[in-house]
Design a protein around this motif. Structure first.
Motif, mmCIF file in Angstrom:
data_model
loop_
_atom_site.group_PDB
_atom_site.id
_atom_site.type_symbol
_atom_site.label_atom_id
_atom_site.label_comp_id
_atom_site.label_asym_id
_atom_site.label_seq_id
_atom_site.Cartn_x
_atom_site.Cartn_y
_atom_site.Cartn_z
ATOM 1 N N HIS A 25 0.933 -1.099 0.125
ATOM 2 C CA HIS A 25 0.067 -0.021 -0.151
ATOM 3 C C HIS A 25 0.659 1.430 -0.121
ATOM 4 O O HIS A 25 1.906 1.358 0.581
ATOM 5 N N LEU A 45 0.519 5.226 1.264
ATOM 6 C CA LEU A 45 -0.523 5.978 1.753
ATOM 7 C C LEU A 45 -0.083 7.346 1.982
ATOM 8 O O LEU A 45 1.291 7.737 2.009
ATOM 9 N N GLN A 85 0.161 11.189 4.082
ATOM 10 C CA GLN A 85 -0.466 11.661 5.274
ATOM 11 C C GLN A 85 -0.080 13.225 5.556
ATOM 12 O O GLN A 85 1.279 13.492 5.137
ATOM 13 N N GLY A 140 -1.020 17.392 10.433
ATOM 14 C CA GLY A 140 -2.443 17.253 11.128
ATOM 15 C C GLY A 140 -2.861 15.740 11.388
ATOM 16 O O GLY A 140 -3.516 15.137 12.204
ATOM 17 N N GLY A 141 -1.942 14.815 10.440
ATOM 18 C CA GLY A 141 -2.134 13.299 10.861
ATOM 19 C C GLY A 141 -2.981 12.713 10.134
ATOM 20 O O GLY A 141 -2.979 11.262 10.098
ATOM 21 N N GLY A 142 -4.291 13.334 9.263
ATOM 22 C CA GLY A 142 -4.891 12.509 8.522
ATOM 23 C C GLY A 142 -4.092 11.490 7.303
ATOM 24 O O GLY A 142 -3.267 12.016 6.760
ATOM 25 N N ILE A 143 -4.739 10.304 7.282
ATOM 26 C CA ILE A 143 -4.076 9.256 6.342
ATOM 27 C C ILE A 143 -4.895 8.991 5.334
ATOM 28 O O ILE A 143 -6.115 8.846 5.652
ATOM 29 N N MET A 196 -3.328 0.344 -3.537
ATOM 30 C CA MET A 196 -2.911 -1.090 -3.121
ATOM 31 C C MET A 196 -2.458 -1.751 -4.332
ATOM 32 O O MET A 196 -3.277 -1.857 -5.387
ATOM 33 N N ILE A 227 3.840 7.081 2.877
ATOM 34 C CA ILE A 227 4.152 6.062 3.583
ATOM 35 C C ILE A 227 3.697 4.539 2.713
ATOM 36 O O ILE A 227 2.836 4.568 2.174
ATOM 37 N N ASN A 240 1.119 -6.109 3.388
ATOM 38 C CA ASN A 240 0.455 -7.023 4.135
ATOM 39 C C ASN A 240 1.642 -8.076 4.037
ATOM 40 O O ASN A 240 1.712 -8.912 2.794
ATOM 41 N N LYS A 261 -2.359 -7.699 9.256
ATOM 42 C CA LYS A 261 -1.588 -6.735 9.889
ATOM 43 C C LYS A 261 -0.519 -5.809 8.842
ATOM 44 O O LYS A 261 0.370 -6.525 8.323
ATOM 45 N N LEU A 262 -0.619 -4.671 8.788
ATOM 46 C CA LEU A 262 0.166 -3.761 7.991
ATOM 47 C C LEU A 262 1.425 -3.519 8.587
ATOM 48 O O LEU A 262 1.495 -3.143 9.828
ATOM 49 N N PHE A 269 4.765 -1.062 8.250
ATOM 50 C CA PHE A 269 4.972 0.217 7.680
ATOM 51 C C PHE A 269 6.482 0.669 7.349
ATOM 52 O O PHE A 269 7.191 0.496 8.482
ATOM 53 N N GLY A 270 6.656 1.394 6.500
ATOM 54 C CA GLY A 270 7.741 2.062 6.302
ATOM 55 C C GLY A 270 7.938 3.126 7.207
ATOM 56 O O GLY A 270 6.811 3.550 7.680
ATOM 57 N N GLN A 271 9.067 3.921 7.194
ATOM 58 C CA GLN A 271 9.378 4.997 7.978
ATOM 59 C C GLN A 271 8.512 6.545 7.360
ATOM 60 O O GLN A 271 8.576 7.281 8.100
ATOM 61 N N TYR A 307 -8.590 -1.440 13.086
ATOM 62 C CA TYR A 307 -7.225 -1.511 13.486
ATOM 63 C C TYR A 307 -6.916 -0.229 14.273
ATOM 64 O O TYR A 307 -7.453 0.731 13.973
ATOM 65 N N TYR A 366 -3.515 1.858 15.366
ATOM 66 C CA TYR A 366 -1.975 2.180 15.185
ATOM 67 C C TYR A 366 -1.622 3.268 16.094
ATOM 68 O O TYR A 366 -2.512 4.260 16.752
ATOM 69 N N GLY A 371 7.483 6.011 12.958
ATOM 70 C CA GLY A 371 6.481 5.514 12.041
ATOM 71 C C GLY A 371 5.344 4.889 12.715
ATOM 72 O O GLY A 371 5.291 4.873 13.759
ATOM 73 N N LEU A 372 4.372 4.321 11.656
ATOM 74 C CA LEU A 372 3.257 4.114 12.566
ATOM 75 C C LEU A 372 3.520 2.473 13.098
ATOM 76 O O LEU A 372 4.157 1.716 12.429
ATOM 77 N N PHE A 413 1.679 -0.782 14.757
ATOM 78 C CA PHE A 413 0.378 -1.529 14.954
ATOM 79 C C PHE A 413 0.126 -1.763 16.546
ATOM 80 O O PHE A 413 0.976 -2.236 16.949
ATOM 81 N N PHE A 464 -8.470 5.224 7.145
ATOM 82 C CA PHE A 464 -8.058 6.002 8.325
ATOM 83 C C PHE A 464 -9.003 7.083 8.790
ATOM 84 O O PHE A 464 -9.328 8.069 8.086
ATOM 85 N N GLY A 465 -9.027 7.039 10.233
ATOM 86 C CA GLY A 465 -9.417 8.253 10.852
ATOM 87 C C GLY A 465 -8.617 9.311 11.106
ATOM 88 O O GLY A 465 -7.371 9.132 10.757
ATOM 89 N N SER A 466 -8.940 10.665 11.625
ATOM 90 C CA SER A 466 -7.939 11.510 11.755
ATOM 91 C C SER A 466 -7.013 11.527 12.682
ATOM 92 O O SER A 466 -6.204 12.264 13.144
ATOM 93 N N ARG A 523 -4.583 12.921 19.095
ATOM 94 C CA ARG A 523 -3.230 13.201 19.771
ATOM 95 C C ARG A 523 -3.231 13.286 20.963
ATOM 96 O O ARG A 523 -3.913 13.879 21.808
#
Lengths: 110, 113
Positions: free
Chosen positions: A33, A35, A37, A40-43, A48, A86, A90, A97-98, A100-102, B33, B35, B42-43, B45, B104-106, B109
């Protein structure tokens, strides 16, 4: 060593440039995947992939299963593309479970 | 709703207090999920719910962390006796069946002071 490695970690470019972000992984996967971001954090899920290539607007994602490598390309980049990109996979062992890269922080200057 | 909703969006708590973070997934998504993303990291799990199956809790960092998913919908992540290292953005995601189509949700924090 992380199971998913991205490069570069940071990338700054001028508006209009062609952007490439790379992702290498060391495990067998069922899907990969990309992604996005924003501050503010929204992804947002962009792509895919399990094989080949996908295109959505100015974004192109490719994957080479044999080489365990994927690339995300952005054509005609724009400041609004500035975000953290990002790569996540899988893995075959734990498909739900994903891993993730950094992330790659992309900044496009006008 | 149209997307994954998380609340609160921001939470500041004192060290040692318990906190609850809520996730409302997309209706009909069976997979949910949690995270965590610590500053500059990084993220990571935490936990995965799929339908009525037992949750995969393998990512929970300590027994202070727990999560529930009631009625196959809303999920609550609870952190007991919060520590400063718990400060992070906690992200929830859902998907129709798992391993594809993530939304994903927002995030929430969390700052522990």
């Amino acid at each position: 060593k992380n199971e998913v490695e991205q490069s570069p970690q940071n990338l700054t470019a001028q508006e209009g440039e062609f952007i490439t972000i790379n992702c290498s992984y060391s495990v067998g996967i069922s899907a990969l995947h990309w992604l996005q971001q924003h501050p503010g954090g929204g992804i947002v899920s962009l792509f895919m992939l399990s094989s080949g290539k996908k295109k959505h607007g100015r974004l192109i994602a490719t994957i080479n299963i044999q080489e365990k490598h994927s690339s995300l390309h952005i054509t005609a980049s724009h400041p609004r593309d500035s975000a953290v990109y990002i790569c996540a996979v899988n893995s075959n062992l734990r498909a739900q479970k994903l891993v993730f890269g950094q992330g790659t922080r992309l900044t496009i200057n006008p | 709703g149209a997307g994954v909703s998380q609340s609160p969006s921001n939470k500041v708590t004192e060290k040692g207090k318990d906190v609850e973070l809520r996730c409302d997934p997309i209706s009909g998504h069976t997979a949910l999920y949690w995270y965590r993303q610590s500053l500059g990291q990084g993220l990571e799990f935490l936990i995965y719910f799929q339908g009525n199956s037992a949750p995969d809790k393998s990512g929970l960092p300590s027994d202070r962390f727990s999560a529930e998913r009631t009625g196959g919908s809303v999920s609550t992540l609870t952190i007991q006796r919060t520590q400063q290292e718990d400060s992070a953005v906690y992200l929830c995601a859902s998907s129709p069946q798992g391993n594809y189509g993530y939304t994903f949700g927002s995030g929430t924090r969390l700052t522990v002071v």
